[in-house]
Structure formats: C-alpha cells, structure tokens
Design a protein around this motif. Structure first.
Motif, short mmCIF file in Angstrom:
data_model
loop_
_atom_site.label_atom_id
_atom_site.label_comp_id
_atom_site.label_asym_id
_atom_site.label_seq_id
_atom_site.Cartn_x
_atom_site.Cartn_y
_atom_site.Cartn_z
N LEU A 1 -2.17 4.66 115.52
CA LEU A 1 -2.01 3.63 114.50
C LEU A 1 -2.01 2.28 115.19
N LEU A 2 -2.83 1.38 114.70
CA LEU A 2 -2.97 0.05 115.29
C LEU A 2 -2.47 -0.99 114.30
N PRO A 3 -1.34 -1.66 114.60
CA PRO A 3 -0.79 -2.63 113.65
C PRO A 3 -1.43 -4.02 113.77
N LEU A 4 -1.47 -4.67 112.65
CA LEU A 4 -1.89 -6.08 112.57
C LEU A 4 -0.79 -6.80 111.84
N ARG A 5 -0.24 -7.82 112.48
CA ARG A 5 0.79 -8.66 111.86
C ARG A 5 0.21 -10.04 111.66
N PHE A 6 0.21 -10.54 110.44
CA PHE A 6 -0.49 -11.79 110.15
C PHE A 6 0.18 -12.51 108.98
N PHE A 7 -0.26 -13.75 108.79
CA PHE A 7 0.05 -14.48 107.57
C PHE A 7 -1.13 -15.38 107.24
N VAL A 8 -1.22 -15.75 105.98
CA VAL A 8 -2.23 -16.69 105.53
C VAL A 8 -1.54 -18.04 105.43
N SER A 9 -2.11 -19.03 106.06
CA SER A 9 -1.52 -20.37 106.08
C SER A 9 -1.41 -20.95 104.67
N PRO A 10 -0.30 -21.58 104.35
CA PRO A 10 -0.17 -22.23 103.04
C PRO A 10 -1.17 -23.38 102.85
N ASP A 11 -1.79 -23.83 103.94
CA ASP A 11 -2.78 -24.91 103.86
C ASP A 11 -4.14 -24.43 103.35
N ILE A 12 -4.28 -23.15 103.09
CA ILE A 12 -5.56 -22.62 102.64
C ILE A 12 -5.95 -23.30 101.33
N PRO A 13 -7.23 -23.67 101.18
CA PRO A 13 -7.65 -24.34 99.94
C PRO A 13 -7.30 -23.51 98.70
N ALA A 14 -6.92 -24.18 97.64
CA ALA A 14 -6.46 -23.52 96.42
C ALA A 14 -7.54 -22.64 95.79
#
Length: 187
Positions: free
Chosen positions: A158-171
């Motif tokens: 199992l290969l984990p990916l930990r991430f987030f999407v920046s709140p600055d992403i265009p609406a």
C-alpha cells in the motif's frame, strides 16, 4: 587573350569552391547549435513545468503546511488515475477512484501496487495533474512518488499519498485529476 580567360575561369571556380566550403562550415555549425539547443531544451522545459505547474507537472518534493486555513464553503473533487509503463510487471491502482475535499484540508489516500513477476522489480511514479492550472494548487506532503519503490516477487504494497488542495485554487476549478504513471527503473 585565351590564356587570360582561362585564368579568370579558374579563379572563379576557386572562388566558388572557397565560398561553398565556407557555407558548408556555417551549415555544420548551424546543425551542431540546433542539436545542442534541442538537448538543452528538455531540462529547461522540465524545470519550467515543475516551477509553474505547466503541463500538469507537480513538484517532486514535499510541500509544507503553513497555517493553511480550511475553506469549508467549497468542495473540490480529486480523481485518481494510474498506469504502468511496459516492462514494469506491476498492477497499480488507487484504492478509491476519487475524493471530495475542502481546500486546505489534509487528506490521505492509498494506492496499491503488486509485483506480478518472479523477480524483484523497482519503479518510480511520475505524477501529472489536469487541468494544468490546478497543478500548482495540489500540495503533496508525503508521496510514494518522491522515492524509488521496489517490490519482491508477488509482493503487494500500500502506497500512501498525503496531500491538500490549496485554498488559493481558482473558484472555477471544481475538479482535478491526479494521474500517476509508474516506470521501471534500473537497480
């Protein structure tokens, strides 16, 4: 008078020959310069894509989570796709095909890799994000793509990916696709 005409003809032939040699050398330099430029263009393009997120390239190092506020008023759907290149001998797929996230919230998803050969096989994942404008806003905190992965014969990992999407992403970006291509690498 005939002798002078032949001398003039010879000198014209010699002049043309010298001019052709000079042109030939210039053309060789143009070809050499074009080849050097072509070889230099690949790393320059790669750096440019990684820095700007152009063409869906993402950074190959971990991002940091610095006081990022979670935007609970918005949702972004992140879809996951995978592929293995010929010669790898793995089955590789995401445990879930998509996830809805609030920008700024850290999420963890799992990918499964299985070596279907009778020998130890090593590979490396190359990520890509579409649309290209979203690539700069997908921040990976921990990713299996940062390092070489090796699997023993028949081994599943199992290969984990930990991430987030920046709140600055265009609406207007409500969906993005994170795609991984796993390539075989030499030992």
């Amino acid at each position: 008078m005939e002798i002078d005409a032949k001398k003039t003809d010879l000198s014209a032939i010699e002049l043309r020959s010298a001019a052709n040699k000079k042109l030939g050398y210039k053309m060789i330099w143009v070809v050499v310069a074009a080849l050097l430029f072509a070889f230099a263009l690949v790393p320059i393009y790669d750096v440019l894509c990684t820095m700007t997120g152009l063409n869906g390239k993402t950074k190959s190092t971990a991002s940091e989570l610095n006081n990022t506020k979670v935007d609970e008023t918005r949702w972004v759907t992140v879809q996951f796709t995978t592929s293995t290149m010929p010669g790898l001998g793995w089955n590789f797929y995401p445990k879930q095909s998509s996830i809805k996230v609030h920008p700024g919230k850290v999420e963890t998803v799992l990918f499964e890799a299985k070596n279907i050969t009778n020998e130890v096989v090593a590979g490396r994942a190359v990520p890509s994000v579409t649309p290209g404008v979203a690539a700069a806003h997908l921040k990976k905190l921990a990713c299996f793509c940062f390092e070489r992965q090796a699997l023993n014969p028949g081994e599943t990992k199992l290969l984990p990916l930990r991430f987030f999407v920046s709140p600055d992403i265009p609406a207007d970006v409500k969906e993005m696709t994170l795609s991984y291509a796993f390539f075989s690498i030499d030992k």
